[in-house]
Design an enzyme around this catalytic site. Structure first.
Site, short mmCIF file in Angstrom:
data_model
loop_
_atom_site.label_atom_id
_atom_site.label_comp_id
_atom_site.label_asym_id
_atom_site.label_seq_id
_atom_site.Cartn_x
_atom_site.Cartn_y
_atom_site.Cartn_z
N VAL A 101 0.86 -1.35 -0.14
CA VAL A 101 0.13 -0.11 0.10
C VAL A 101 0.99 1.36 0.01
O VAL A 101 1.84 1.09 0.55
CB VAL A 101 -0.96 -0.13 1.13
N CYS A 102 0.65 2.19 -0.79
CA CYS A 102 1.10 3.45 -0.54
C CYS A 102 2.62 3.27 -1.20
O CYS A 102 2.78 2.60 -2.21
CB CYS A 102 1.13 4.04 0.69
#
Length: 229
Positions: A101-102
């Site tokens: 994520v991210c």
């Protein structure tokens, strides 16, 4: 039992980790654990202290899910850390799912795990993904074979539900969604650069210009070690 390893590292952004873990820890027969180079304290971007259950040596060799959170402040030095990159490359080569994520996707890219795959990342640095041979796909969650990447921070909740659905079925994922009452209704429509006021986008980019330049330099240097630059 599903073996789910979630990397933690100094200055990671807590939401990137806790959002997915909210759902992954509620999967049937899942062993979810944090891993870092040692089992000492790891302090996040928000000042929260975490402790890894496994270090890089004791982490199971064959994982069902390898997950990497983001947090640009911590991702930049981690991209330059041979121990981190070596661990990800080793476990990622065998994991059933390789995920992030991210800005965690920058670490996957630095480990050579996104070459030839579609992927996404935090909006301010997702243009760096092609440096690692990835195909940029700017969306909330991207699935390409066994690579699953999420956008910035809160996309971790969507990512977690998506992965829960793949592993345990849509009905179970919907049950988890209702269990935590994940029913987002933000007061503003400014959560993506395409829709946020231009002045706000430009202001954020100006304030983080030095950090973004450092990320580009780290990504470029790491890509060269992969023969991509």
């Amino acid at each position: 039992m599903l073996q789910i390893a979630m990397l933690i590292y100094p200055s990671m952004f807590d939401v990137d980790l806790i959002g997915p873990q909210t759902f992954l820890s509620r999967l049937d027969d899942a062993d979810v654990f944090h891993v870092w180079r040692d089992r000492g304290p790891v302090v996040s971007d928000l000042g929260v202290t975490y402790h890894a259950r496994h270090d890089f040596e004791s982490c199971p060799a064959d994982l069902d899910i390898l997950f990497v959170p983001g947090g640009l402040k911590g991702t930049i030095p981690a991209m330059r850390d041979p121990a981190v990159i070596g661990f990800l490359a080793d476990r990622g080569a065998r994991a059933r799912y390789v995920t992030s994520v991210c800005t965690g996707s920058l670490l996957l890219g630095a480990a050579g795990l996104l070459d030839g795959y579609k992927a996404t990342s935090y909006w301010m640095v997702r243009d760096l993904l092609p440096l690692f041979g990835a195909e940029l796909a700017p969306a909330r969650v991207i699935i390409d074979r066994n690579r699953i990447t999420g956008g910035g921070a809160t996309a971790g909740l969507d990512f977690g539900l998506t992965l829960a659905s793949l592993l345990c079925g849509e009905a179970h994922a919907k049950t988890l969604q209702l269990l935590v009452e994940y029913d987002p209704q933000p007061p503003f429509d400014a959560g993506a650069p395409e829709r946020a006021p231009a002045a706000i986008v430009e202001g954020i980019e100006m304030r983080r210009a030095a950090e973004l330049q450092a990320a580009r330099e780290a990504a470029t240097a790491t890509a060269r070690t992969l023969g991509k630059g």
